[in-house]
Design a protein around this motif. Sequence first.
Motif, PDB file in Angstrom:
ATOM      1  N   LEU A 147       0.829  -1.204   0.000  1.00  0.00           N
ATOM      2  CA  LEU A 147       0.000   0.000   0.000  1.00  0.00           C
ATOM      3  C   LEU A 147       0.869   1.261   0.000  1.00  0.00           C
ATOM      4  N   THR A 148       2.001   1.190  -0.665  1.00  0.00           N
ATOM      5  CA  THR A 148       3.001   2.254  -0.641  1.00  0.00           C
ATOM      6  C   THR A 148       2.703   3.374  -1.631  1.00  0.00           C
ATOM      7  N   LYS A 149       1.846   3.162  -2.599  1.00  0.00           N
ATOM      8  CA  LYS A 149       1.646   4.098  -3.703  1.00  0.00           C
ATOM      9  C   LYS A 149       1.440   5.550  -3.277  1.00  0.00           C
ATOM     10  N   SER A 150       0.715   5.785  -2.226  1.00  0.00           N
ATOM     11  CA  SER A 150       0.400   7.165  -1.829  1.00  0.00           C
ATOM     12  C   SER A 150       1.475   7.793  -0.936  1.00  0.00           C
ATOM     13  N   PHE A 151       2.589   7.083  -0.718  1.00  0.00           N
ATOM     14  CA  PHE A 151       3.633   7.590   0.164  1.00  0.00           C
ATOM     15  C   PHE A 151       4.926   7.864  -0.595  1.00  0.00           C
ATOM     16  N   GLN A 152       5.671   8.823  -0.100  1.00  0.00           N
ATOM     17  CA  GLN A 152       6.936   9.210  -0.706  1.00  0.00           C
ATOM     18  C   GLN A 152       8.127   8.829   0.177  1.00  0.00           C
ATOM     19  N   ASP A 153       8.000   9.018   1.492  1.00  0.00           N
ATOM     20  CA  ASP A 153       9.110   8.818   2.433  1.00  0.00           C
ATOM     21  C   ASP A 153       9.068   7.490   3.174  1.00  0.00           C
ATOM     22  N   ILE A 154       7.975   6.747   3.064  1.00  0.00           N
ATOM     23  CA  ILE A 154       7.840   5.478   3.780  1.00  0.00           C
ATOM     24  C   ILE A 154       7.309   4.412   2.838  1.00  0.00           C
ATOM     25  N   THR A 155       7.446   3.170   3.265  1.00  0.00           N
ATOM     26  CA  THR A 155       6.761   2.068   2.599  1.00  0.00           C
ATOM     27  C   THR A 155       5.768   1.479   3.594  1.00  0.00           C
ATOM     28  N   TYR A 156       4.664   0.947   3.076  1.00  0.00           N
ATOM     29  CA  TYR A 156       3.601   0.419   3.927  1.00  0.00           C
ATOM     30  C   TYR A 156       3.125  -0.903   3.326  1.00  0.00           C
ATOM     31  N   HIS A 157       3.348  -1.985   4.073  1.00  0.00           N
ATOM     32  CA  HIS A 157       2.951  -3.322   3.625  1.00  0.00           C
ATOM     33  C   HIS A 157       2.102  -3.981   4.711  1.00  0.00           C
ATOM     34  N   VAL A 158       1.201  -4.850   4.278  1.00  0.00           N
ATOM     35  CA  VAL A 158       0.330  -5.569   5.204  1.00  0.00           C
ATOM     36  C   VAL A 158       0.390  -7.055   4.892  1.00  0.00           C
ATOM     37  N   SER A 159       0.464  -7.856   5.933  1.00  0.00           N
ATOM     38  CA  SER A 159       0.317  -9.299   5.814  1.00  0.00           C
ATOM     39  C   SER A 159      -1.065  -9.654   6.339  1.00  0.00           C
ATOM     40  N   SER A 160      -1.961  -9.987   5.433  1.00  0.00           N
ATOM     41  CA  SER A 160      -3.328 -10.284   5.854  1.00  0.00           C
ATOM     42  C   SER A 160      -3.444 -11.656   6.520  1.00  0.00           C
ATOM     43  N   THR A 161      -2.451 -12.523   6.325  1.00  0.00           N
ATOM     44  CA  THR A 161      -2.485 -13.825   6.985  1.00  0.00           C
ATOM     45  C   THR A 161      -1.891 -13.777   8.391  1.00  0.00           C
ATOM     46  N   ASP A 162      -0.927 -12.870   8.615  1.00  0.00           N
ATOM     47  CA  ASP A 162      -0.293 -12.756   9.933  1.00  0.00           C
ATOM     48  C   ASP A 162      -0.805 -11.566  10.731  1.00  0.00           C
ATOM     49  N   TYR A 163      -1.688 -10.768  10.164  1.00  0.00           N
ATOM     50  CA  TYR A 163      -2.278  -9.601  10.839  1.00  0.00           C
ATOM     51  C   TYR A 163      -1.230  -8.573  11.238  1.00  0.00           C
ATOM     52  N   VAL A 164      -0.269  -8.329  10.341  1.00  0.00           N
ATOM     53  CA  VAL A 164       0.850  -7.431  10.628  1.00  0.00           C
ATOM     54  C   VAL A 164       0.928  -6.339   9.567  1.00  0.00           C
ATOM     55  N   ALA A 165       1.155  -5.107  10.009  1.00  0.00           N
ATOM     56  CA  ALA A 165       1.467  -4.002   9.098  1.00  0.00           C
ATOM     57  C   ALA A 165       2.926  -3.628   9.319  1.00  0.00           C
ATOM     58  N   ARG A 166       3.629  -3.330   8.232  1.00  0.00           N
ATOM     59  CA  ARG A 166       5.037  -2.920   8.309  1.00  0.00           C
ATOM     60  C   ARG A 166       5.159  -1.523   7.713  1.00  0.00           C
ATOM     61  N   ILE A 167       5.509  -0.567   8.554  1.00  0.00           N
ATOM     62  CA  ILE A 167       5.748   0.811   8.130  1.00  0.00           C
ATOM     63  C   ILE A 167       7.252   1.017   8.207  1.00  0.00           C
ATOM     64  N   ALA A 168       7.864   1.347   7.069  1.00  0.00           N
ATOM     65  CA  ALA A 168       9.319   1.474   7.037  1.00  0.00           C
ATOM     66  C   ALA A 168       9.725   2.821   6.459  1.00  0.00           C
ATOM     67  N   PHE A 169      10.673   3.462   7.125  1.00  0.00           N
ATOM     68  CA  PHE A 169      11.237   4.703   6.602  1.00  0.00           C
ATOM     69  C   PHE A 169      12.041   4.354   5.360  1.00  0.00           C
ATOM     70  N   ASN A 170      11.883   5.148   4.312  1.00  0.00           N
ATOM     71  CA  ASN A 170      12.501   4.819   3.040  1.00  0.00           C
ATOM     72  C   ASN A 170      13.263   6.023   2.478  1.00  0.00           C
ATOM     73  N   ARG A 171      14.201   6.533   3.274  1.00  0.00           N
ATOM     74  CA  ARG A 171      15.050   7.641   2.841  1.00  0.00           C
ATOM     75  C   ARG A 171      16.508   7.298   3.151  1.00  0.00           C
ATOM     76  N   PRO A 172      17.036   6.219   2.566  1.00  0.00           N
ATOM     77  CA  PRO A 172      18.387   5.774   2.913  1.00  0.00           C
ATOM     78  C   PRO A 172      19.471   6.776   2.537  1.00  0.00           C
ATOM     79  N   ASP A 173      19.208   7.620   1.549  1.00  0.00           N
ATOM     80  CA  ASP A 173      20.209   8.597   1.128  1.00  0.00           C
ATOM     81  C   ASP A 173      20.508   9.635   2.202  1.00  0.00           C
ATOM     82  N   VAL A 174      19.581   9.825   3.149  1.00  0.00           N
ATOM     83  CA  VAL A 174      19.793  10.767   4.264  1.00  0.00           C
ATOM     84  C   VAL A 174      19.683  10.045   5.607  1.00  0.00           C
TER      85      VAL A 174
END
Length: 117
Positions: free
Chosen positions: A50-77
């Motif tokens: 579900l990352t499409k609407s984000f610029q600085d983070i990534t957002y993934h969901v595991s519907s089988t494990d009931y987990v959301a992963r929000i990750a900062f995605n600015r490795p250059d800084v």
Amino acid sequence: STPSTCYRTMSADPASMSATRSSSRTAPPTAQRDGFHLVPSHPINYDLDLTKSFQDITYHVSSTDYVARIAFNRPDVLHAFRPTTINEVRQALEYAQDDTRVSVIILTSNLTDDRTP
């Protein structure tokens, strides 16, 4: 039991975790106090990106494990925050809070091999 089984058989709402928290600041830790029993011990397969609407983070969901992963995605800084980052994290947390497929939120960063945060 598996984390997904715990989620389905718990009588309290696992999203709020209020049933496992003690109101006392001096209460000793318990095995289920912070909801770690809901985090799977096996590798998590994130099936929804579900990352499409984000610029600085990534957002993934595991519907089988009931987990959301929000990750900062600015490795250059080295994943430094800016107002956009904070607003996106806030929005992702709101999405996860409203999503019935999510009972655990993992907040992390997307690491690259050439940098050490």
